[in-house]
Design a protein around this motif. Structure first.
Motif, PDB file in Angstrom:
ATOM      1  N   ASN A  79       0.845  -1.189   0.000  1.00 45.18           N
ATOM      2  CA  ASN A  79       0.000   0.000   0.000  1.00 45.18           C
ATOM      3  C   ASN A  79       0.873   1.228   0.000  1.00 45.18           C
ATOM      4  O   ASN A  79       1.683   1.432   0.897  1.00 45.18           O
ATOM      5  N   LYS A  80       0.700   2.051  -1.016  1.00 47.34           N
ATOM      6  CA  LYS A  80       1.438   3.307  -1.084  1.00 47.34           C
ATOM      7  C   LYS A  80       0.602   4.390  -0.425  1.00 47.34           C
ATOM      8  O   LYS A  80      -0.627   4.312  -0.410  1.00 47.34           O
ATOM      9  N   PRO A  81       1.252   5.407   0.123  1.00 50.63           N
ATOM     10  CA  PRO A  81       0.459   6.493   0.691  1.00 50.63           C
ATOM     11  C   PRO A  81      -0.316   7.215  -0.414  1.00 50.63           C
ATOM     12  O   PRO A  81       0.168   7.364  -1.530  1.00 50.63           O
ATOM     13  N   GLY A  82      -1.510   7.630  -0.087  1.00 45.54           N
ATOM     14  CA  GLY A  82      -2.324   8.342  -1.057  1.00 45.54           C
ATOM     15  C   GLY A  82      -3.302   7.411  -1.751  1.00 45.54           C
ATOM     16  O   GLY A  82      -3.393   6.222  -1.454  1.00 45.54           O
ATOM     17  N   PRO A  83      -4.030   7.949  -2.717  1.00 41.84           N
ATOM     18  CA  PRO A  83      -5.041   7.139  -3.403  1.00 41.84           C
ATOM     19  C   PRO A  83      -4.410   6.184  -4.403  1.00 41.84           C
ATOM     20  O   PRO A  83      -3.255   6.329  -4.784  1.00 41.84           O
ATOM     21  N   GLY A  84      -5.177   5.217  -4.806  1.00 41.69           N
ATOM     22  CA  GLY A  84      -4.708   4.267  -5.800  1.00 41.69           C
ATOM     23  C   GLY A  84      -4.682   2.852  -5.274  1.00 41.69           C
ATOM     24  O   GLY A  84      -4.783   2.610  -4.070  1.00 41.69           O
TER      25      GLY A  84
END
Length: 192
Positions: A79-84
């Protein structure tokens, strides 16, 4: 006085079979025959560039490495920070000669995963014997391949934990739980 001795094969529950909770002893069986007094397990790791575990697979000791590769890659989820959406595919896969099968290379190309896997000597001989019909050798970036030692470093860090290195946990679920817990500790800030 002639006495009857102990029976040649006394009845007892067989080790290696799942108990009521479904937890089996680790790698007690090979095929359909038991392996006496040999408990072996193997865990397969996918790590990031800093040597932190991304996914862990736990198999009996006789299981081959190549067969576990795709399941290991499917278990990656960052999971990367931010949306997506979370990231599921590595930028580049660095593996040793144990993963140098044509089917593995083909599947990785279909998935769009760049890979650096050296060719085994028997594959080189087979390709050379075919002559021009054997095709080109797969490209091997030796600079990138030198970074494969990061995986070995992660194995060494995991085995610094006494419980994991000495195999005190004899049940598969307990061994996997300790492995996942140690991997989580490696991910903590300041432990790298």
């Amino acid at each position: 006085m002639d006495r009857a001795g102990a029976p040649a094969c006394p009845w007892r529950p067989q080790k290696g079979l799942p108990n009521k909770s479904g937890d089996a002893w680790c790698a007690r069986w090979r095929g359909n025959r038991p392996i006496p007094r040999r408990l072996s397990t193997k865990f397969h790791l996918a790590v990031d560039g800093r040597g932190r575990p991304l996914s862990i697979l736990f198999t009996p000791g006789q299981a081959g490495d190549n067969a576990q590769l795709l399941a290991l890659l499917d278990a990656i989820c960052l999971n990367k920070p931010g949306p997506g959406r979370p990231r599921k595919r590595p930028e580049v896969l660095i593996a040793d000669k144990g993963y140098a099968h044509d089917s593995t290379r083909r599947t990785l190309r279909q998935r769009g995963i760049r890979h650096v896997i050296p060719e085994r000597s028997d594959q080189v001989a087979r390709r050379v014997a075919k002559g021009s019909a054997g095709g080109r050798p797969p490209a091997l970036d030796k600079v990138i391949y030198k970074k494969r030692n990061v995986v070995e470093g992660c194995f060494n860090r995991l085995k610094q934990w006494r419980d994991l290195a000495t195999r005190y946990a004899k049940r598969a679920s307990l061994y996997r739980a300790s492995l996942v817990l140690i991997a989580a500790v490696i991910w903590l800030p300041g432990s790298t």
